[in-house]
Every structure is written in C-alpha cells, then in structure tokens.
Enzyme design. Structure first.
Site, PDB file in Angstrom:
ATOM      1  N   LYS A  82      10.988  30.469  -5.623  1.00  0.00           N
ATOM      2  CA  LYS A  82      11.529  31.026  -4.322  1.00  0.00           C
ATOM      3  C   LYS A  82      11.204  32.718  -4.643  1.00  0.00           C
ATOM      4  O   LYS A  82      10.499  33.053  -5.447  1.00  0.00           O
ATOM      5  CB  LYS A  82      13.035  31.171  -4.794  1.00  0.00           C
ATOM      6  CG  LYS A  82      13.895  31.703  -3.581  1.00  0.00           C
ATOM      7  CD  LYS A  82      14.304  30.326  -2.681  1.00  0.00           C
ATOM      8  CE  LYS A  82      15.147  30.793  -1.278  1.00  0.00           C
ATOM      9  NZ  LYS A  82      15.343  29.699  -0.658  1.00  0.00           N
ATOM     10  N   GLY A 179      29.454  28.609  12.265  1.00  0.00           N
ATOM     11  CA  GLY A 179      28.009  29.281  12.564  1.00  0.00           C
ATOM     12  C   GLY A 179      27.248  28.454  13.580  1.00  0.00           C
ATOM     13  O   GLY A 179      26.869  27.317  13.366  1.00  0.00           O
ATOM     14  N   GLY A 181      24.065  29.150  14.886  1.00  0.00           N
ATOM     15  CA  GLY A 181      22.800  29.627  14.664  1.00  0.00           C
ATOM     16  C   GLY A 181      21.983  28.587  14.980  1.00  0.00           C
ATOM     17  O   GLY A 181      21.895  27.533  15.564  1.00  0.00           O
ATOM     18  N   ASN A 182      20.650  28.787  14.252  1.00  0.00           N
ATOM     19  CA  ASN A 182      19.389  27.923  14.398  1.00  0.00           C
ATOM     20  C   ASN A 182      19.864  26.494  14.119  1.00  0.00           C
ATOM     21  O   ASN A 182      19.852  25.205  14.731  1.00  0.00           O
ATOM     22  CB  ASN A 182      18.328  28.194  13.681  1.00  0.00           C
ATOM     23  CG  ASN A 182      17.863  29.698  13.958  1.00  0.00           C
ATOM     24  OD1 ASN A 182      17.522  29.863  15.369  1.00  0.00           O
ATOM     25  ND2 ASN A 182      17.627  30.412  13.105  1.00  0.00           N
ATOM     26  N   VAL A 183      20.553  26.257  12.973  1.00  0.00           N
ATOM     27  CA  VAL A 183      21.124  24.892  12.532  1.00  0.00           C
ATOM     28  C   VAL A 183      22.179  24.457  13.294  1.00  0.00           C
ATOM     29  O   VAL A 183      22.376  23.351  13.635  1.00  0.00           O
ATOM     30  CB  VAL A 183      20.871  24.840  11.008  1.00  0.00           C
ATOM     31  CG1 VAL A 183      21.370  23.382  10.628  1.00  0.00           C
ATOM     32  CG2 VAL A 183      19.687  25.354  10.232  1.00  0.00           C
TER      33      VAL A 183
HETATM   34  P1  NAD Z   1      21.109  31.682  11.390  1.00  0.00           P
HETATM   35  O1  NAD Z   1      21.211  32.981  11.083  1.00  0.00           O
HETATM   36  O2  NAD Z   1      20.352  31.111  12.552  1.00  0.00           O
HETATM   37  O3  NAD Z   1      22.800  31.059  11.966  1.00  0.00           O
HETATM   38  C1  NAD Z   1      23.671  31.563  11.151  1.00  0.00           C
HETATM   39  C2  NAD Z   1      24.949  31.664  12.166  1.00  0.00           C
HETATM   40  O4  NAD Z   1      26.125  32.061  11.394  1.00  0.00           O
HETATM   41  C3  NAD Z   1      24.576  32.989  12.958  1.00  0.00           C
HETATM   42  O5  NAD Z   1      24.829  32.605  14.671  1.00  0.00           O
HETATM   43  C4  NAD Z   1      25.692  33.729  12.393  1.00  0.00           C
HETATM   44  O6  NAD Z   1      26.094  34.919  13.391  1.00  0.00           O
HETATM   45  C5  NAD Z   1      26.926  33.011  12.110  1.00  0.00           C
HETATM   46  N1  NAD Z   1      27.700  33.663  11.046  1.00  0.00           N
HETATM   47  C6  NAD Z   1      27.325  34.549  10.022  1.00  0.00           C
HETATM   48  N2  NAD Z   1      28.716  34.712   9.442  1.00  0.00           N
HETATM   49  C7  NAD Z   1      29.490  33.937   9.928  1.00  0.00           C
HETATM   50  C8  NAD Z   1      30.809  33.814   9.442  1.00  0.00           C
HETATM   51  N3  NAD Z   1      31.653  34.422   8.555  1.00  0.00           N
HETATM   52  N4  NAD Z   1      31.722  32.959  10.408  1.00  0.00           N
HETATM   53  C9  NAD Z   1      31.076  32.423  11.428  1.00  0.00           C
HETATM   54  N5  NAD Z   1      29.670  32.517  11.670  1.00  0.00           N
HETATM   55  C10 NAD Z   1      29.070  33.335  10.938  1.00  0.00           C
HETATM   56  O7  NAD Z   1      20.709  30.721  10.059  1.00  0.00           O
HETATM   57  P2  NAD Z   1      20.406  28.972  10.182  1.00  0.00           P
HETATM   58  O8  NAD Z   1      19.064  28.966   9.819  1.00  0.00           O
HETATM   59  O9  NAD Z   1      21.113  28.309  11.079  1.00  0.00           O
HETATM   60  O10 NAD Z   1      21.143  28.539   8.719  1.00  0.00           O
HETATM   61  C11 NAD Z   1      22.549  28.245   8.432  1.00  0.00           C
HETATM   62  C12 NAD Z   1      22.658  28.013   7.015  1.00  0.00           C
HETATM   63  O11 NAD Z   1      22.026  26.773   6.759  1.00  0.00           O
HETATM   64  C13 NAD Z   1      22.402  29.125   5.948  1.00  0.00           C
HETATM   65  O12 NAD Z   1      23.083  29.010   5.013  1.00  0.00           O
HETATM   66  C14 NAD Z   1      20.963  28.508   5.713  1.00  0.00           C
HETATM   67  O13 NAD Z   1      20.485  29.182   4.288  1.00  0.00           O
HETATM   68  C15 NAD Z   1      21.247  27.122   5.551  1.00  0.00           C
HETATM   69  N6  NAD Z   1      19.846  26.376   5.651  1.00  0.00           N
HETATM   70  C16 NAD Z   1      19.346  26.506   6.913  1.00  0.00           C
HETATM   71  C17 NAD Z   1      17.875  25.732   6.880  1.00  0.00           C
HETATM   72  C18 NAD Z   1      17.097  25.923   8.008  1.00  0.00           C
HETATM   73  O14 NAD Z   1      16.231  24.958   8.195  1.00  0.00           O
HETATM   74  N7  NAD Z   1      17.270  26.925   8.790  1.00  0.00           N
HETATM   75  C19 NAD Z   1      17.694  24.843   5.971  1.00  0.00           C
HETATM   76  C20 NAD Z   1      18.436  24.852   4.773  1.00  0.00           C
HETATM   77  C21 NAD Z   1      19.754  25.550   4.597  1.00  0.00           C
END
Ligand code: NAD
Length: 345
Positions: A82, A179, A181-183
């Site tokens: 990492k 959440g 977000g992207n995922v």
């Molecule tokens: P992102 O930043 O696009 O989305 C996260 C969302 O969570 C945001 O919309 C944010 O506003 C919201 N958020 C933050 N704190 C919050 C809370 N207390 N209550 C409700 N919503 C809240 O991130 P992402 O890429 O969607 O990833 C989400 C999670 O999945 C992270 O923990 C990341 O480490 C994990 N992850 C992502 C990937 C990937 O491919 N993007 C892969 C493995 C793990």
C-alpha cells in the site's frame, strides 16, 4: 519518525518500507510492501491529511497487510502492499505531487503496483503513470474499479442470503445502504434490479436524494441508518462503523457491504455474532476493484474478469463453512482462509 528524502524503515513481518520526501514539491509519502509471496505487491494509494508521520506509518502498515489477505483470498497471483501520501489536498500542486508519487512507485521496479484509493482518483493515477508503468485503475489501464466492486458486493450479499435464509433471491428483501458514493450508488442500482427494496443514507444529502430517486429508495438521516428496518445492512462509506454504539441498534440479519475495515475491533465481530447477525468479511466481499485492476495487469479477458468476480460467491460460502468448522467468527475465518492460501504458496 520524521520523513527526510528517502528512509528505509524496518518492521517485523514486512518485506520493505520506504518513506520518501520530494524537496521540489513538498510531496511526502510511504510505500509498504507486506508480502510478495504470491507475486508483486498490489495495493492502492491513499491520500490523507494525517496528524503525524507515525499515524501515516501505522495506517500504511495495516493497509498493506490487509492487501496481502485480500489478494490471497481472491485467488490473485499478487502480494500485498500500500502507499500513503501525507498532506492536505487543498494546499498542493496536485499534478506535481502525483508525478512525484509516480517516480517513487517506479523506484520499486514493479515489485509494487498501485491504483486509486481513498482520497485519490483515476485522474490522479493517470498523472502518476507519466512517471511509471506500475499503476492501473484508469481509462486504458483497467478503468474505474468501483462498478466491479459493486458487482462483487452483490455476489457477496447473495451468498450471504443463501447462507442465512437458504435462498439467494433478494426479491422483496430490504437493504439499508450507508454511503451512496461510487460503489454504493452502483450497488443500489444492482440491488434494485435484483428486486430488493432500499433505504439509503449519505452525509452528502444530495447524493442520497439522487440515489434514492434512481432506485425508488427511502432516504433516512445518516445517523438513522443503523435503526432502519432492514434485512441487510450494507456499509459502503467509512471504516470502523461497526462498534459498541452501532451494532446493538442494527435490525438486519446480514451485514454485507463494500467499506474497508468495517469492524472497529475483534469485540465488534464477537458482538455481531452473539446477536445472531451474519457478518460478510469486508475484504472478501469488496475484492472486485482489485480483481478488475488485476485483470488488466494479467491481460485477462472480460469473461475471465467476470468469472473471478462471480467466484466471490463461492469464496464467501467457503469462509462461512470454515467459521462453522473452526467455531470462530466469520471475520477470523476469512483471515484463516487467506492464511491457508499463503501457507500453500
Ligand atoms: P466514495 O467516496 O465514492 O463514497 C463514499 C460515500 O460515503 C460518499 O458519498 C460519502 O459522502 C458517504 N459517507 C461518508 N461518511 C458517511 C456517513 N457517516 N454516513 C453516510 N454516508 C457517508 O467511496 P467509494 O469508492 O464508493 O468507496 C466506498 C467504500 O468502499 C470505502 O470504504 C472504500 O474504501 C471501499 N472500497 C471501495 C472500492 C472501490 O472500488 N471504489 C474497492 C474496495 C473497497
């Protein structure tokens, strides 16, 4: 610890750790390689405003070890590593910093390969790629991992439903999604297609509303998502959210989501188990992103990538079986599952 131009740090159980400062830009970062037993170390780059260099070091060590386990359990021929970049995003020349980061990655000559993570984007990786071949996760090099992560999480939710209810049909089940977000957003769309009902929350109220609109979901305030009447709780925001304050409030029978490091500690895993809730270990469930990056690195076809994502279902069932056999929590069983693979390598 104070980072000067380039320092090697020795920590038991880790193959190589280097902290780097680029005097021209002010960039500071740490790369930790935990293990290359299964292949080159692969893991994302996190950009965070750490309070101290020691905090950054602790984070990169924890995350690098986690990648060894995630990659092993996903059946990938990669080890774990990492990178972290230390700084406040709004105060930097972002392009210069990511080029400096690319040069740092290049120094490892392919023993460490990186991509996006919390605080970094595919665009940042594209800039780093001007300095190194050993970066993926943007258009032309594997693409955005998030849609693949969401697909893997759906497979994991289905496997968990089968384990808990004897059927993986999600029709009519309610999922409380934290959440959007992207995922989270991509997962919400997949769940809707699978016939599930959704309750969603996001600290960014607009995101919650847009997601709810796209999925016919109900919206609740961020703090209320733990109390939502739901069959599945899907954490897709931050880590550490399963703890002594939140787990007693959950009404779901399954916890299965994308967020990394959902359990604050071992006690949380035990408390969840004691309440009869099935916890899907996060690093098994959310491997879709790293699987998609790996498919690019390995030159795999779309069909091979889809096959690996689909296998998250069987891997999770194998972990649940191991937990029953060993009478442990599912979180401990997931680690034991990865360790079996590492021992056999
Ligand atoms: P992102 O930043 O696009 O989305 C996260 C969302 O969570 C945001 O919309 C944010 O506003 C919201 N958020 C933050 N704190 C919050 C809370 N207390 N209550 C409700 N919503 C809240 O991130 P992402 O890429 O969607 O990833 C989400 C999670 O999945 C992270 O923990 C990341 O480490 C994990 N992850 C992502 C990937 C990937 O491919 N993007 C892969 C493995 C793990």
């Amino acid at each position: 610890m104070n980072i000067s131009d380039a320092v090697t740090i020795e920590v038991d159980g880790y193959e190589k750790i280097v902290a780097m400062r680029d005097p021209a830009t002010g960039y500071r970062g740490i790369i930790a390689i935990h293990s290359t037993k299964l292949g080159p170390a692969v893991g994302g780059t996190r950009f965070w405003n750490y309070q101290s260099d020691d905090e950054a070091l602790a984070d990169v060590l924890r995350l690098a070890r986690g990648m060894t386990y995630k990659n092993a359990a996903a059946g990938l021929p990669f080890g774990g590593g990492k990178a972290v970049i230390i700084g406040a995003a709004q105060q930097i020349d972002r392009a210069a910093w990511f080029r400096a980061h690319g040069r740092f990655v290049e120094n490892f000559q392919g023993r460490f390969i990186t991509g996006e993570d919390v605080g970094t984007s595919p665009a940042d990786m594209e800039i780093a790629a001007q300095e190194t071949r050993f970066v993926a996760g943007f258009a032309g090099r594997g693409g955005d991992p998030s849609p693949w992560t969401a697909r893997g999480v759906l497979r994991g939710i289905k496997a968990s439903a089968r384990q808990r209810w004897g059927s993986d049909n999600l029709h009519g089940k309610t999922v409380a999604l934290q959440g959007c977000g992207n995922v989270g957003f991509a997962l919400a769309l997949l769940l809707k297609d699978a016939g599930a009902r959704l309750v969603v929350a996001d600290v960014n109220a607009e995101r919650a509303v847009v997601c709810a609109h796209a999925c016919d979901a109900a919206v609740v305030a961020p703090e209320e998502i733990y109390d939502a009447a739901a069959d599945v709780f899907a954490p897709c925001a931050l880590g550490g959210i399963l703890n002594e304050q939140t787990t007693p409030r959950l009404r779901a029978e399954i916890i299965a989501g994308a967020a990394n490091n959902q359990l604050r500690d071992n006690e949380a895993a035990q408390a969840i188990e004691a309440r009869g809730i099935l916890y899907a270990p996060d690093f098994i469930l959310n491997a879709g992103g790293i699987i998609s990056g790996s498919a690019y690195l390995l030159g795999e076809s779309l069909a091979q990538l889809e096959q690996r994502i689909a296998e998250i279902y069987d891997t999770l069932l194998a972990v649940y079986q191991l937990a029953t056999q060993k009478q442990t929590t599912t979180a401990a069983a997931a680690e034991a599952y990865a360790e079996q693979i590492l021992r056999g390598a």
